[in-house]
Write an enzyme that holds these catalytic residues in place. Structure first.
Site, PDB file in Angstrom:
ATOM      1  N   GLY A  29       0.818  -1.209   0.000  1.00 27.57           N
ATOM      2  CA  GLY A  29       0.000   0.000   0.000  1.00 27.57           C
ATOM      3  C   GLY A  29       0.848   1.253   0.000  1.00 27.57           C
ATOM      4  O   GLY A  29       1.955   1.268  -0.538  1.00 27.57           O
ATOM      5  N   SER A  30       0.352   2.307   0.634  1.00 23.86           N
ATOM      6  CA  SER A  30       1.003   3.612   0.605  1.00 23.86           C
ATOM      7  C   SER A  30       2.464   3.549   1.014  1.00 23.86           C
ATOM      8  O   SER A  30       3.348   3.957   0.265  1.00 23.86           O
ATOM      9  CB  SER A  30       0.257   4.596   1.509  1.00 23.86           C
ATOM     10  OG  SER A  30       0.952   5.827   1.592  1.00 23.86           O
ATOM     11  N   GLN A  31       2.750   3.049   2.218  1.00 27.27           N
ATOM     12  CA  GLN A  31       4.132   2.937   2.661  1.00 27.27           C
ATOM     13  C   GLN A  31       4.826   1.728   2.040  1.00 27.27           C
ATOM     14  O   GLN A  31       5.996   1.792   1.669  1.00 27.27           O
ATOM     15  CB  GLN A  31       4.202   2.846   4.187  1.00 27.27           C
ATOM     16  CG  GLN A  31       3.922   4.153   4.895  1.00 27.27           C
ATOM     17  CD  GLN A  31       4.974   5.214   4.650  1.00 27.27           C
ATOM     18  OE1 GLN A  31       6.138   4.913   4.407  1.00 27.27           O
ATOM     19  NE2 GLN A  31       4.567   6.477   4.701  1.00 27.27           N
ATOM     20  N   ASP A  86      -3.241  -0.499  10.400  1.00 27.01           N
ATOM     21  CA  ASP A  86      -3.139  -0.879  11.805  1.00 27.01           C
ATOM     22  C   ASP A  86      -4.123  -1.965  12.204  1.00 27.01           C
ATOM     23  O   ASP A  86      -3.785  -2.903  12.933  1.00 27.01           O
ATOM     24  CB  ASP A  86      -3.372   0.345  12.708  1.00 27.01           C
ATOM     25  CG  ASP A  86      -2.236   1.350  12.630  1.00 27.01           C
ATOM     26  OD1 ASP A  86      -1.101   0.945  12.342  1.00 27.01           O
ATOM     27  OD2 ASP A  86      -2.500   2.541  12.864  1.00 27.01           O
ATOM     28  N   GLN A  89      -3.034  -5.629  11.150  1.00 30.28           N
ATOM     29  CA  GLN A  89      -1.706  -6.148  11.453  1.00 30.28           C
ATOM     30  C   GLN A  89      -1.720  -7.317  12.429  1.00 30.28           C
ATOM     31  O   GLN A  89      -1.024  -8.325  12.227  1.00 30.28           O
ATOM     32  CB  GLN A  89      -0.812  -5.026  11.990  1.00 30.28           C
ATOM     33  CG  GLN A  89      -0.404  -4.016  10.945  1.00 30.28           C
ATOM     34  CD  GLN A  89       0.646  -3.043  11.442  1.00 30.28           C
ATOM     35  OE1 GLN A  89       1.269  -3.253  12.476  1.00 30.28           O
ATOM     36  NE2 GLN A  89       0.851  -1.961  10.701  1.00 30.28           N
ATOM     37  N   HIS A 111       4.779   2.427  12.022  1.00 27.35           N
ATOM     38  CA  HIS A 111       3.975   3.138  13.029  1.00 27.35           C
ATOM     39  C   HIS A 111       3.863   2.199  14.218  1.00 27.35           C
ATOM     40  O   HIS A 111       3.737   0.984  14.063  1.00 27.35           O
ATOM     41  CB  HIS A 111       2.604   3.479  12.455  1.00 27.35           C
ATOM     42  CG  HIS A 111       1.663   4.154  13.404  1.00 27.35           C
ATOM     43  ND1 HIS A 111       2.066   5.146  14.279  1.00 27.35           N
ATOM     44  CD2 HIS A 111       0.330   3.988  13.618  1.00 27.35           C
ATOM     45  CE1 HIS A 111       1.015   5.558  14.980  1.00 27.35           C
ATOM     46  NE2 HIS A 111      -0.039   4.867  14.586  1.00 27.35           N
ATOM     47  N   GLY A 137       3.649   7.646   1.562  1.00 25.34           N
ATOM     48  CA  GLY A 137       4.500   6.768   0.770  1.00 25.34           C
ATOM     49  C   GLY A 137       4.851   7.305  -0.602  1.00 25.34           C
ATOM     50  O   GLY A 137       5.975   7.128  -1.083  1.00 25.34           O
ATOM     51  N   ASP A 194       1.963  10.922  17.097  1.00 25.29           N
ATOM     52  CA  ASP A 194       1.432  10.771  15.742  1.00 25.29           C
ATOM     53  C   ASP A 194      -0.094  10.784  15.757  1.00 25.29           C
ATOM     54  O   ASP A 194      -0.724  11.496  14.973  1.00 25.29           O
ATOM     55  CB  ASP A 194       1.949   9.475  15.120  1.00 25.29           C
ATOM     56  CG  ASP A 194       1.578   9.351  13.651  1.00 25.29           C
ATOM     57  OD1 ASP A 194       2.134  10.097  12.841  1.00 25.29           O
ATOM     58  OD2 ASP A 194       0.731   8.499  13.322  1.00 25.29           O
TER      59      ASP A 194
END
Length: 339
Positions: A29-31, A86, A89, A111, A137, A194
């Site tokens: 994905g993004s990261q 998150d 995971q 994160h 990302g 964050d």
């Protein structure tokens, strides 16, 4: 006086700790897409895990990877980087990663949510580290390609092998963080600050302020397009000035009238009651109640999340914005992909 930050650059580490090793990136994905490609372009052997049939699986293939399952990636990974959302995971970790961890392997996170709130509890003999780029990302990738980098945070939760910091620093350097600066922190500090920043200023606070400003102007009879420019479009200009030189430089760069409005009226809008609410939000992060609420929302199917998301997606400032951006000759307008 604030404690001086410990910042690492390319000269302070090397890629040697990852030489001959395999980095397994769980999620494209993004990261994930940025870490996978930047690591590979830095000469690191990379294996990508992504679900077959998904848009991200297709993107991974287009980027030259042959995606495998999370279990297969975990079996070969010396550095296992979990970049999944998150809320997914913990289940993927328990089912696919934990049973296949090699002794002395390193678990990497972008994160600290799942470690900070105990959703993932790694076994003994495994390093637990974090490299958290302070940017999305796509920016991590584009900056790397351009020869620059995005600042990153580095944190070590468990150092089972005595080399966890060297491995994490090598990871940070490999994705371009060492070009900009890799800042020492902890999983707890990164997670709590964050979440706080996202909720109260960068995302939640900002979007709520924009919507309120737009509604105030349009309800007073002003054109929606003009309101859009004044409360949303020009944000980029102000944020850029603040990023480059802080609040004082932004004030130096605007008109005296704007500066007086900032100094005199701003505190009337964002007053002590807002800070009091921020403290409540921080307390909910620190005591774990926000994390609990979010995970319960996910387990229940995200009904409230979807309802709130759709309401904002169709807010007048969004509708007007989508129309206006198509008319902007100076901008490559972006639209949210439909899943």
């Amino acid at each position: 006086m604030a404690e001086e930050l410990k910042i690492y650059y390319d000269k302070d580490g090397s890629l040697a700790p990852l030489a001959g090793k395999t980095a397994a990136v769980i999620g494209f994905g993004s990261q994930g897409h940025a870490h996978s490609q930047n690591l590979r372009d830095s000469g690191i052997n990379v294996v990508v895990s992504e679900l077959e049939g998904t848009r991200n699986h297709k993107l991974a293939v287009e980027a030259g990877f042959t995606p495998v399952t999370a279990a297969e990636a975990a079996k070969v990974g010396d550095l296992i980087i979990i970049t999944l959302p998150d809320e997914f995971q913990a289940s993927v970790y328990e089912k696919d990663i934990k049973p296949n961890l090699k002794p002395g392997a390193t678990l990497g996170f972008c994160h600290g949510f799942n470690i900070r709130f105990g959703c993932i509890v790694p076994p003994e003999g495994v390093n637990v580290v974090m490299i958290a780029p302070k940017g999305p990302g796509h920016t991590v990738r584009s900056c790397y390609v351009e020869g620059s980098g995005v600042p990153c945070l580095i944190a070590i939760e468990k150092d089972a092998t005595g080399t966890a910091h060297d491995i994490a620093l090598a990871w940070g350097i490999a994705v371009g963080g060492g070009r900009a600066g890799i800042i020492e922190t902890t999983f707890t500090e990164e997670t709590e600050t964050d979440l706080f920043g996202e909720q109260t200023v960068l995302c939640g606070g900002l979007t709520s302020l924009v919507k309120a400003g737009f509604e105030t102007l349009t309800e007073a009879g002003y054109q929606p397009g003009i309101a859009y420019f004044e409360v949303l479009h020009e944000l980029l200009l102000i944020i850029k000035l603040m990023s480059e030189g802080g609040i004082s430089y932004m004030r130096y760069s605007i008109s005296n009238t704007a500066e007086w409005g900032d100094l005199h009226v701003g505190p009337q809008i964002i007053g002590p009651e807002v800070k009091a609410n921020m403290k409540k939000a921080l307390a909910a992060i620190q005591d774990g109640s926000f994390a609990k609420q979010w995970l319960e929302e996910c387990e229940a199917g995200k009904a409230n999340f979807k309802k709130l998301y759709e309401a904002d997606k169709n807010h007048p400032v969004e509708v007007v914005g989508r129309q206006l951006r198509q008319m902007f000759s100076w901008m490559d307008a972006k639209e949210t992909p439909e899943d």
